[in-house]
Design a protein around this motif. Sequence first.
Motif, mmCIF file in Angstrom:
data_model
loop_
_atom_site.group_PDB
_atom_site.id
_atom_site.type_symbol
_atom_site.label_atom_id
_atom_site.label_comp_id
_atom_site.label_asym_id
_atom_site.label_seq_id
_atom_site.Cartn_x
_atom_site.Cartn_y
_atom_site.Cartn_z
ATOM 1 N N ARG A 43 0.842 -1.144 -0.142
ATOM 2 C CA ARG A 43 0.028 0.027 0.115
ATOM 3 C C ARG A 43 0.632 1.240 0.076
ATOM 4 N N PRO A 44 1.732 1.363 0.958
ATOM 5 C CA PRO A 44 2.659 2.549 0.985
ATOM 6 C C PRO A 44 3.490 2.813 -0.289
ATOM 7 N N LEU A 45 3.950 1.482 -0.905
ATOM 8 C CA LEU A 45 4.542 1.756 -2.359
ATOM 9 C C LEU A 45 3.830 2.231 -3.398
ATOM 10 N N LEU A 46 2.603 1.822 -3.273
ATOM 11 C CA LEU A 46 1.576 2.271 -4.340
ATOM 12 C C LEU A 46 1.230 3.764 -4.165
ATOM 13 N N CYS A 47 1.096 4.044 -2.760
ATOM 14 C CA CYS A 47 1.158 5.805 -2.648
ATOM 15 C C CYS A 47 2.086 6.554 -3.275
ATOM 16 N N VAL A 48 3.358 5.955 -2.962
ATOM 17 C CA VAL A 48 4.609 6.739 -3.970
ATOM 18 C C VAL A 48 4.436 6.547 -5.468
ATOM 19 N N ALA A 49 4.049 5.458 -5.870
ATOM 20 C CA ALA A 49 3.767 5.153 -7.124
ATOM 21 C C ALA A 49 2.687 6.189 -7.866
ATOM 22 N N GLY A 50 1.674 6.294 -7.140
ATOM 23 C CA GLY A 50 0.594 7.408 -7.420
ATOM 24 C C GLY A 50 0.988 8.900 -7.355
ATOM 25 N N TRP A 51 1.963 8.999 -6.541
ATOM 26 C CA TRP A 51 2.422 10.362 -6.651
ATOM 27 C C TRP A 51 3.149 10.937 -7.911
ATOM 28 N N HIS A 52 4.215 9.740 -8.333
ATOM 29 C CA HIS A 52 4.808 9.732 -9.621
ATOM 30 C C HIS A 52 3.877 9.759 -10.762
ATOM 31 N N ALA A 53 2.691 8.949 -10.653
ATOM 32 C CA ALA A 53 1.731 8.692 -11.615
ATOM 33 C C ALA A 53 1.100 10.183 -11.963
ATOM 34 N N ALA A 54 0.976 10.911 -10.953
ATOM 35 C CA ALA A 54 0.391 12.124 -11.200
ATOM 36 C C ALA A 54 1.185 13.420 -11.470
ATOM 37 N N GLY A 55 2.574 13.024 -11.707
ATOM 38 C CA GLY A 55 3.715 13.815 -12.291
ATOM 39 C C GLY A 55 4.479 14.411 -11.032
ATOM 40 N N GLY A 56 4.390 13.735 -9.843
ATOM 41 C CA GLY A 56 5.206 14.389 -8.735
ATOM 42 C C GLY A 56 6.528 14.069 -9.161
ATOM 43 N N ALA A 109 9.477 13.427 -0.399
ATOM 44 C CA ALA A 109 9.605 13.067 0.974
ATOM 45 C C ALA A 109 8.106 13.308 1.599
ATOM 46 N N GLY A 110 7.081 14.244 0.829
ATOM 47 C CA GLY A 110 5.878 14.065 1.288
ATOM 48 C C GLY A 110 5.217 12.860 0.946
ATOM 49 N N ALA A 111 5.249 12.436 -0.028
ATOM 50 C CA ALA A 111 4.613 11.184 -0.561
ATOM 51 C C ALA A 111 5.105 9.944 0.371
ATOM 52 N N VAL A 112 6.431 9.832 0.833
ATOM 53 C CA VAL A 112 6.791 8.953 1.650
ATOM 54 C C VAL A 112 6.197 9.086 3.003
ATOM 55 N N ARG A 113 6.095 10.452 3.578
ATOM 56 C CA ARG A 113 5.322 10.537 4.862
ATOM 57 C C ARG A 113 3.983 10.296 4.835
ATOM 58 N N LEU A 114 3.280 10.340 3.772
ATOM 59 C CA LEU A 114 1.824 9.781 3.625
ATOM 60 C C LEU A 114 1.854 8.392 3.398
ATOM 61 N N ALA A 115 2.913 7.875 2.781
ATOM 62 C CA ALA A 115 2.986 6.378 2.634
ATOM 63 C C ALA A 115 3.285 5.725 4.034
ATOM 64 N N GLY A 120 -1.508 9.414 -3.116
ATOM 65 C CA GLY A 120 -0.358 9.655 -3.600
ATOM 66 C C GLY A 120 -0.496 10.633 -4.633
ATOM 67 N N ALA A 121 -1.637 10.337 -5.752
ATOM 68 C CA ALA A 121 -1.526 11.178 -6.762
ATOM 69 C C ALA A 121 -2.336 12.351 -6.411
ATOM 70 N N ALA A 122 -3.324 12.508 -5.175
ATOM 71 C CA ALA A 122 -3.806 13.786 -4.705
ATOM 72 C C ALA A 122 -2.920 14.610 -4.299
ATOM 73 N N LEU A 123 -1.904 13.999 -3.685
ATOM 74 C CA LEU A 123 -0.795 15.015 -3.048
ATOM 75 C C LEU A 123 -0.083 15.597 -4.188
ATOM 76 N N ALA A 124 0.064 15.054 -5.400
ATOM 77 C CA ALA A 124 0.769 15.759 -6.557
ATOM 78 C C ALA A 124 -0.281 16.554 -7.331
ATOM 79 N N GLY A 125 -1.515 16.748 -6.814
ATOM 80 C CA GLY A 125 -2.551 17.630 -7.482
ATOM 81 C C GLY A 125 -3.248 17.088 -8.703
ATOM 82 N N ALA A 126 -3.261 15.791 -8.749
ATOM 83 C CA ALA A 126 -3.837 15.116 -9.707
ATOM 84 C C ALA A 126 -5.410 15.583 -10.184
#
Lengths: 355, 355
Positions: free
Chosen positions: B57-70, B75-81, B212-218
């Motif tokens: 789950r946490p790894l998918l959160c970071v992947a989601g951040w990248h998916a949305a162009g993070g 660090a923020g995505a890692v903390r959310l993860a 994760g995607a929402a953090l990057a503003g998806a």
Amino acid sequence: MSARALTAASDFFAPRADIDGLLQEFLTEKARTATVPGQAALALLLREFSDGGKRFRPLLCVAGWHAAGGQGDPAGAVRLAASIELAHACALIHDDIMDAADSRRGRATVHRQLARNHKLPSMADQFGISGAILVGDLALVWSDELLHTTPMPDAHRAAVLRCVDLARSELIAGQHLDLLVTGDLDVSVETTLTVLRYKTAKYTVERPLQVGAALAGAGHQVMDACSAYGVPLGEAFQLRDDVLGVFGDPDRTGKSRLDDLREGKCTSLIAHALRAAEPVQARRLRALIGNPRLGEHEAAEARDILTRTGARAAVEQMIEERYRQALDALAAAPFPPGVVHTLETVAEATVHRTA
Amino acid sequence: MSARALTAASDFFAPRADIDGLLQEFLTEKARTATVPGQAALALLLREFSDGGKRFRPLLCVAGWHAAGGQGDPAGAVRLAASIELAHACALIHDDIMDAADSRRGRATVHRQLARNHKLPSMADQFGISGAILVGDLALVWSDELLHTTPMPDAHRAAVLRCVDLARSELIAGQHLDLLVTGDLDVSVETTLTVLRYKTAKYTVERPLQVGAALAGAGHQVMDACSAYGVPLGEAFQLRDDVLGVFGDPDRTGKSRLDDLREGKCTSLIAHALRAAEPVQARRLRALIGNPRLGEHEAAEARDILTRTGARAAVEQMIEERYRQALDALAAAPFPPGVVHTLETVAEATVHRTA
């Protein structure tokens, strides 16, 4: 009550209808928009559970907002207050599982209700406990949703969230310490005070005031004044509960005077008595306390020992000291005068109640 | 694995060390700064508990951040993860109480550990359960603290919090439905799919990606693509688990092939078989499933019925359909090409695993 005190009390209780209305509306909407079979029933169960309670914590949250100068529409403070009440529902529902309690607020506890409604009798008790763990978790998650959807100035958000998170973790630490010492009558008065500081004083009075104050952008002085008033008052509140649990008039409190003694919880009152008692009194008290079949006659004997050892007087003095401390803090607090008067009335009603 | 797939896998797993480090550091700090007796022990217990697990789950959160162009420092995505992982600890600890489970991640479950360490044997089991309810609650509260202290652009915060709150409430709804139908072998395939959609697919794949995607503003397109990929993949993940639980090679999975059958949980596999079975097969299957003393011989018989009725093939086909759906969604997703390739590799590894 003087006219001024009446106004102060009515100011304090005024937000109650809005808090109740918001909670009912929020949970009704959860039931209406449920997408998973069984989910609506959980929302309705929480709605019924939330229809009751003194609302002391949420009302203090709104009072804290006023204390920090919050003015105009208190909708944000009311939403935070409702969030606090739903998190408290989690604490109560989980607490009732831990205590194997049968009733709460005049109804069956959540785990008993769920067990009763389960179709397979052999699995009903286990289902009740498991379901109630989930219902408590859900209350906390929905408390978060109310918190997260409360409009807050960006500059105030971190402080609000910090107070909320702190309140919850302190409560858990207090409950855990309480569990650790349950069944142990050799606990020190100091430890009983630590339990009540974390489980009640900070969680019930200090933090709700601060959460509301933080929403209004309180600075250090206001936040510290909330602590200086809230911690001693919260301690006095719980000490009064401990005294009423043994010495209260059941016709006024609506509670048995036997339950606390039967349960055998080592309150400050008991810890005091055991420390001050002659060996023969201490032996007798230990034999009486925690006896699940303790009757009126033995309860009278226990009360007699609690009085003769000076424990009751000592706890009354602790209450009075804390009441004075709270009033002194209030006199020095940078709160608007109307709020000071409201919180004086709250302190008086909290400490000198008979029910 | 091709070189390209290896790179994709290593991209996916790269944040693991940072997530683990942050969790260990956060919980160590909680133990160090504890103010209430017993509180540090709770932090250390959670630290030990968190030292393990697949971190899917946490790894998918970071992947989601990248998916949305993070881009840049995650660090923020890692903390959310890490926040997601701590909330998951709550779910597991509470789940283990509900299942009366003895072990988790190669150690005694939290309620068993707490019971073992209690000094009064007569109260140990009750203390274990009560304490584990509190430890789970604490994990959720500290998950919130990590969430609330994750720096987020103000414009993205509401979407992040909405996803987190939704993930948690959906999980609870799925767990509750699972409880409701436990012990009932007449459950429809559709209901078993609803349970796995909420308890696993949305909670494990869709929502972590979206957080994760929402953090990057998806925007809506990216969020929808996370769902279009995440839900079928998450369903396939759980269906694969169900198949491996009965047909897996214990030397590879590290789990008994008997437990799922003994437990008598009505998975999609079982529900399928009971629907497709001849009356004599159905009667035999009902007699085998849920027998806590079921042996290797009876398990082989159950597997034979699951195969002959076509249930195994049907579930394999469901997995394949969902895998294809996930890949199609990915092909159409507005994610950066590197992320698409990473998520293809994740899908392949999830669905075609043997362990």
